[in-house]
Design a protein around this motif. Structure first.
Motif, PDB file in Angstrom:
ATOM      1  N   LYS A  41       4.939  -4.819   4.063  1.00  0.00           N
ATOM      2  CA  LYS A  41       3.719  -5.313   4.349  1.00  0.00           C
ATOM      3  C   LYS A  41       3.645  -5.555   5.763  1.00  0.00           C
ATOM      4  CE  LYS A  41       1.316  -9.008   2.875  1.00  0.00           C
ATOM      5  NZ  LYS A  41       0.323  -9.247   2.322  1.00  0.00           N
ATOM      6  N   MET A  42       4.293  -5.458   6.201  1.00  0.00           N
ATOM      7  CA  MET A  42       4.047  -5.823   8.238  1.00  0.00           C
ATOM      8  C   MET A  42       3.776  -4.430   8.274  1.00  0.00           C
ATOM      9  SD  MET A  42       8.180  -7.093   9.915  1.00  0.00           S
ATOM     10  CE  MET A  42       7.856  -6.706  11.118  1.00  0.00           C
ATOM     11  N   ARG A  43       3.892  -3.364   7.936  1.00  0.00           N
ATOM     12  CA  ARG A  43       3.017  -2.157   8.859  1.00  0.00           C
ATOM     13  C   ARG A  43       2.713  -1.504   7.596  1.00  0.00           C
ATOM     14  NH1 ARG A  43       8.629   1.188   8.829  1.00  0.00           N
ATOM     15  NH2 ARG A  43      10.032  -0.013   9.386  1.00  0.00           N
ATOM     16  N   GLU A  44       1.697  -2.010   6.958  1.00  0.00           N
ATOM     17  CA  GLU A  44       0.077  -2.216   6.189  1.00  0.00           C
ATOM     18  C   GLU A  44       0.503  -0.965   5.254  1.00  0.00           C
ATOM     19  OE1 GLU A  44      -2.038  -0.863   9.521  1.00  0.00           O
ATOM     20  OE2 GLU A  44      -2.697  -2.478  10.204  1.00  0.00           O
ATOM     21  N   GLU A  45       1.664  -0.863   4.753  1.00  0.00           N
ATOM     22  CA  GLU A  45       2.052  -0.448   3.263  1.00  0.00           C
ATOM     23  C   GLU A  45       1.702  -0.619   1.846  1.00  0.00           C
ATOM     24  OE1 GLU A  45       5.891   1.481   3.517  1.00  0.00           O
ATOM     25  OE2 GLU A  45       6.073   1.270   5.398  1.00  0.00           O
ATOM     26  N   VAL A  46       1.571  -1.882   2.207  1.00  0.00           N
ATOM     27  CA  VAL A  46       0.726  -2.530   0.285  1.00  0.00           C
ATOM     28  C   VAL A  46      -0.545  -2.758   0.227  1.00  0.00           C
ATOM     29  CG1 VAL A  46       1.307  -5.081   0.430  1.00  0.00           C
ATOM     30  CG2 VAL A  46       3.304  -4.205   0.954  1.00  0.00           C
ATOM     31  N   ASP A  47      -0.861  -2.167   2.055  1.00  0.00           N
ATOM     32  CA  ASP A  47      -2.186  -2.290   2.398  1.00  0.00           C
ATOM     33  C   ASP A  47      -2.762  -1.284   1.813  1.00  0.00           C
ATOM     34  OD1 ASP A  47      -2.506  -4.889   2.832  1.00  0.00           O
ATOM     35  OD2 ASP A  47      -2.965  -4.558   4.951  1.00  0.00           O
ATOM     36  N   ALA A  48      -2.261  -0.739   2.006  1.00  0.00           N
ATOM     37  CA  ALA A  48      -2.382   1.085   1.880  1.00  0.00           C
ATOM     38  C   ALA A  48      -2.320   1.255   0.456  1.00  0.00           C
ATOM     39  CB  ALA A  48      -1.450   2.098   2.538  1.00  0.00           C
ATOM     40  N   LEU A  49      -1.597   0.879  -0.134  1.00  0.00           N
ATOM     41  CA  LEU A  49      -0.653   1.264  -1.452  1.00  0.00           C
ATOM     42  C   LEU A  49      -2.265   0.703  -2.394  1.00  0.00           C
ATOM     43  CD1 LEU A  49       2.702   0.000  -2.749  1.00  0.00           C
ATOM     44  CD2 LEU A  49       0.871   2.281  -2.998  1.00  0.00           C
ATOM     45  N   GLN A  50      -2.998  -0.657  -2.403  1.00  0.00           N
ATOM     46  CA  GLN A  50      -3.335  -1.572  -2.410  1.00  0.00           C
ATOM     47  C   GLN A  50      -4.819  -0.732  -2.268  1.00  0.00           C
ATOM     48  OE1 GLN A  50      -3.386  -5.499  -1.439  1.00  0.00           O
ATOM     49  NE2 GLN A  50      -4.126  -6.354  -3.608  1.00  0.00           N
ATOM     50  N   THR A  51      -5.034  -0.050  -1.235  1.00  0.00           N
ATOM     51  CA  THR A  51      -6.582   0.694  -0.860  1.00  0.00           C
ATOM     52  C   THR A  51      -6.908   2.130  -2.154  1.00  0.00           C
ATOM     53  OG1 THR A  51      -6.118   1.354   0.738  1.00  0.00           O
ATOM     54  CG2 THR A  51      -7.167  -0.427   1.443  1.00  0.00           C
ATOM     55  N   MET A  52      -5.552   2.453  -2.479  1.00  0.00           N
ATOM     56  CA  MET A  52      -5.466   3.360  -2.887  1.00  0.00           C
ATOM     57  C   MET A  52      -5.937   3.337  -4.840  1.00  0.00           C
ATOM     58  SD  MET A  52      -2.117   5.087  -2.007  1.00  0.00           S
ATOM     59  CE  MET A  52      -1.799   5.965  -0.405  1.00  0.00           C
ATOM     60  N   GLY A  53      -5.550   1.825  -5.176  1.00  0.00           N
ATOM     61  CA  GLY A  53      -6.205   1.820  -5.833  1.00  0.00           C
ATOM     62  C   GLY A  53      -5.504   1.369  -7.728  1.00  0.00           C
ATOM     63  N   LEU A  54      -3.754   1.106  -6.278  1.00  0.00           N
ATOM     64  CA  LEU A  54      -2.372   1.017  -6.999  1.00  0.00           C
ATOM     65  C   LEU A  54      -2.831  -0.842  -6.926  1.00  0.00           C
ATOM     66  CD1 LEU A  54      -1.033   3.807  -6.126  1.00  0.00           C
ATOM     67  CD2 LEU A  54      -1.521   4.011  -8.293  1.00  0.00           C
ATOM     68  N   ASP A  55      -1.548  -1.377  -7.796  1.00  0.00           N
ATOM     69  CA  ASP A  55      -1.605  -3.072  -7.939  1.00  0.00           C
ATOM     70  C   ASP A  55       0.346  -2.758  -6.958  1.00  0.00           C
ATOM     71  OD1 ASP A  55      -0.634  -5.329  -8.312  1.00  0.00           O
ATOM     72  OD2 ASP A  55      -0.881  -5.260 -10.555  1.00  0.00           O
ATOM     73  N   PRO A  56      -0.064  -3.437  -6.034  1.00  0.00           N
ATOM     74  CA  PRO A  56       1.374  -3.715  -5.356  1.00  0.00           C
ATOM     75  C   PRO A  56       2.392  -4.274  -6.738  1.00  0.00           C
ATOM     76  CG  PRO A  56       0.005  -4.282  -4.014  1.00  0.00           C
ATOM     77  CD  PRO A  56      -1.115  -4.420  -5.328  1.00  0.00           C
ATOM     78  N   VAL A  57       2.513  -5.457  -7.293  1.00  0.00           N
ATOM     79  CA  VAL A  57       2.875  -6.165  -8.596  1.00  0.00           C
ATOM     80  C   VAL A  57       3.735  -4.788  -9.538  1.00  0.00           C
ATOM     81  CG1 VAL A  57       3.085  -7.393 -10.583  1.00  0.00           C
ATOM     82  CG2 VAL A  57       2.083  -8.208  -7.874  1.00  0.00           C
ATOM     83  N   GLU A  58       2.557  -3.909  -9.655  1.00  0.00           N
ATOM     84  CA  GLU A  58       3.049  -2.415 -10.565  1.00  0.00           C
ATOM     85  C   GLU A  58       3.873  -1.565 -10.105  1.00  0.00           C
ATOM     86  OE1 GLU A  58      -0.672  -2.153 -12.684  1.00  0.00           O
ATOM     87  OE2 GLU A  58      -0.168   0.247 -13.116  1.00  0.00           O
ATOM     88  N   VAL A  59       3.868  -1.661  -9.092  1.00  0.00           N
ATOM     89  CA  VAL A  59       3.889  -0.279  -8.268  1.00  0.00           C
ATOM     90  C   VAL A  59       5.662  -0.552  -7.463  1.00  0.00           C
ATOM     91  CG1 VAL A  59       4.154   1.876  -6.498  1.00  0.00           C
ATOM     92  CG2 VAL A  59       2.135   0.720  -7.839  1.00  0.00           C
TER      93      VAL A  59
END
Ligand SMILES: Nc1ncnc2c1ncn2[C@@H]1O[C@H](COP(=O)(O)OP(=O)(O)OP(=O)(O)O)[C@@H](O)[C@H]1O
Ligand SMILES: [Mg+2]
Lengths: 379, 270
Positions: free
Chosen positions: A242-260
């Motif tokens: 989350k701190m390094r924006e990796e979660v945001d990166a996932l989201q912008t790829m159209g992936l749901d962080p909860v799912e992944v």
């Protein structure tokens, strides 16, 4: 290094001269400040519409701290009259000019003291606790929705991720869980035998340990261990992502962080924790049997025969039923805390701590609720 | 101290060598990233270090400041062999340099102001008032607004992080600053300001600047000397004009390519 000094002299129509010499650098800051304060006090005393001269010819060296102090002196004296700076070398003039551009805002109001901040803290804690609950419910909802999508085939299961997590949660947890369960089983057996001997019934240790371990201890020990081992790891991983924006990166790829990120971990816990609970039960029983044999003189045959006769399948199942609930609670809390991490390393630390503490607390509360439930249905 | 010497130098050549690297080799595992590198940095100069991505510029910087172990060679700073110093003497040297890391490396749990004050608190004996004033001063020296003082690093833009990190690097009025790509991620105007700032600081504080950069405008605008890294060593070093004339294909492509022509590298009077 020449010691710095600020010497003042009178003269010049109710003004004065401030003669600076030595090294005006950060290393001498304390001396500089006090020397300057004394000099300023005498120079300013009674001065009105005066003319001041700051003579810097004696300066050996100057850095930003020295330059700032000179600039500050100039400003302070400026309130009482005219000030000229003389004797500066070219670079020193530049430095003071550079420093003079800064605007230093006046200090803010002092922090309130007394009972007020305490009340604020209490209020905040209550509000945060409320938010915790509502976050928890929201998150639980989105995890359930993701699980439902998975069940309906609309979300992808990531078997590789699940297996990786399962290895970390279950496989690697086996040695430590076997060890502590074995020891706890052994200790309980020893204590029980010691007490039961007074009634002349040491063989009852099998009943006692059997019920205690299978119903309560194995699952509690395992859940607490998993909360400490895996829950903290989940929080730290998700938090630093989350701190390094990796979660945001996932989201912008159209992936749901909860799912992944969350589902594989929770599924791994749901599978792994019951397995570990089973392992823990067996290890604790083995520890108890060993102590019963060595310390209580109750042979393995007698011990396990009693267990077979007295302990029903339901006792064993009570522990196993509880395990998935514990897994869910630990997984949810760990992931919620992980996603709650904000920018700083400190926040990562405090959420990881919170994750473990809350999981253990909730695990024990859940265990208590189950105890009431099973008692009332006489299972 | 820096400023004593600073008052005697301008842009010109100075002979005192503050950093001297000889026969340096650094590697990870079997692979040598730097092999047989030699480089001198003179007091009061701004040295630009260029090279393709992955040629080991950051590794060189980290080796000089002692964060990466070297396989062979010597690194001398202020005339002291860094390997021969005991921990205490090393600390004294470390106090005399400031470092701007490629990604800022601000302490994430401290505000910008606390970040700047951190080294001051450790090393200097300043009154609380002066501590506050100096932090605000450094903040504005690097072009940040006073409002930024109480923000956390996670609330800053990329350029602001660079500036805040520079302010922290300058907290102790160092004699050398190491800058790893200070202007990358800044808008051109911001980058220009940053260059100007570094030049001003050099002129006023007598800084020696070791700057890793890809910014052709910085190279043309403020660097006194440029060292080009490649194949694990210094391909060539000297003033811009000299490097532009080198026949090495990478240098040709770098200094005479389309981007170079669009930048100030070519409009600067020789
Ligand atoms: N800790 C490390 N472990 C292994 N290899 C590393 C490590 N740090 C750097 N390297 C390798 O060393 C080489 C040089 O890296 P370095 O970071 O110095 O490149 P650079 O010249 O600064 O590039 P850039 O301009 O992209 O910042 C790279 O090939 C990198 O993969
Ligand atoms: Mg780099």
């Amino acid at each position: 290094m020449a010691r710095p000094s600020a010497i003042w002299g009178d003269g010049l129509r109710g003004g004065g001269v401030l003669r600076l010499s030595g090294a005006w650098t950060a290393d001498h800051a304390a001396e500089l400040e006090s020397a300057l304060a004394t000099a300023m006090k005498s120079l300013q005393a009674g001065a009105e519409d005066a003319h001041f001269r700051i003579d810097c010819a004696g300066l050996l060296s100057l850095d930003t701290v020295g330059a700032w102090l000179i600039h500050r002196a100039r400003l302070t004296l400026g309130e009482k009259g005219e000030v000229t700076l003389v004797g500066l070398k070219r670079d020193q003039t530049h430095l003071i000019a550079e420093v003079a551009q800064a605007e230093i805002p006046p200090e803010g109001p002092p922090r309130p003291t007394g009972a007020y901040p305490l009340l604020v803290d209490i209020g905040e804690a209550v509000v945060n606790a409320g938010k915790d609950v509502s976050n928890g419910v929201t998150f639980f909802g989105s995890v359930m929705a993701a699980l439902a999508r998975l069940a309906l085939g609309r979300a992808k299961l990531r078997p590789a991720a699940v297996v990786t997590q399962l290895e970390r949660v279950a496989m690697r947890g086996v040695p430590i869980i076997v060890l502590i369960s074995f020891l706890v089983g052994a200790i309980i057996a020893q204590q029980s035998i010691f007490q039961l001997q007074r009634f002349g019934q040491p063989h009852l240790v099998a009943d006692l340990v059997g019920v205690l371990v299978l119903r309560e201890l194995a699952v509690l020990l395992t859940a607490i261990m998993v909360a400490g081992r895996s829950g903290s790891a989940f929080t730290a991983e998700l938090g630093s992502m989350k701190m390094r924006e990796e979660v945001d990166a996932l989201q912008t790829m159209g992936l749901d962080p909860v799912e992944v990120l969350v589902l594989p971990r929770i599924i791994a816990l749901l599978i792994g924790l019951p397995l570990l609970t089973f392992v823990s039960s067996m290890a604790a029983m083995a520890g108890a049997a060993l102590v019963a044999d060595i310390y209580g003189g109750i042979s393995f045959e007698i011990f396990f025969a009693r267990i077979q006769n007295i302990i029903g399948m339901n006792t064993f199942m009570v522990g196993m039923y509880k395990a998935p609930f514990m897994a869910l609670v630990i997984g949810l809390i760990a992931c919620i805390e992980g996603f709650a991490v904000r920018g700083s390393a400190e926040s990562l630390g405090s959420h990881t701590t919170a994750s473990v503490v809350k999981s253990i607390f909730v695990v024990i509360v859940v265990d208590g609720l189950f105890a009431m439930f099973f008692a009332s249905i006489r299972y | 101290m820096a400023s004593e010497n600073a008052s005697h130098i301008g842009h010109g050549v100075q002979s005192e060598i503050v950093i001297s690297v000889e026969n340096l080799a650094v590697g990870f595992g079997e692979r040598l990233v730097i092999d047989g590198l030699a480089l001198d940095v003179h007091r009061g100069e701004i040295l630009g270090v260029v090279g393709a991505s992955g040629t080991g510029k950051s590794v060189l910087l980290r080796t000089i400041i002692g964060l990466v172990a070297k396989k062979r060679g010597t690194v001398q700073v202020f005339g002291h062999d860094m390997d021969r110093l005991n921990a205490q003497r090393r600390r004294l040297i470390e106090r005399r340099w400031g470092i701007l890391f490629q990604h800022g490396a601000l302490f994430s749990s401290l505000t910008v102001k606390q970040n700047i004050q951190f080294p001051m608190r450790e090393y200097l004996d300043l009154s609380p008032r002066l501590l506050d004033e100096m932090a605000m001063l450094k903040l504005q020296l690097v072009g940040l607004k006073p409002e930024a003082a109480n923000r956390m690093p996670s609330e800053l833009s990329g350029g602001m992080i660079k500036r805040a990190a520079l302010a922290r690097a300058l907290a102790l009025d160092p004699e050398i600053v190491f800058l790893d790509e200070p202007t990358s991620g800044l808008d051109p105007i911001g980058a220009g300001d940053f260059d100007e700032l570094i030049a001003t600081l050099r002129n006023t504080l007598g800084l020696t600047v070791f700057m890793v950069t890809h910014d052709l405008d910085s190279l043309a605008g403020i660097c006194d000397r440029i060292a080009a890294l490649g194949d694990g060593r210094v391909l060539s070093q000297g003033p811009l004009e000299q490097l532009k004339a080198e026949p090495h294909p990478w240098l040709q492509a770098y200094f005479n390519g389309p981007r170079a022509r669009a930048s100030h590298v070519h409009s600067k009077p020789a």
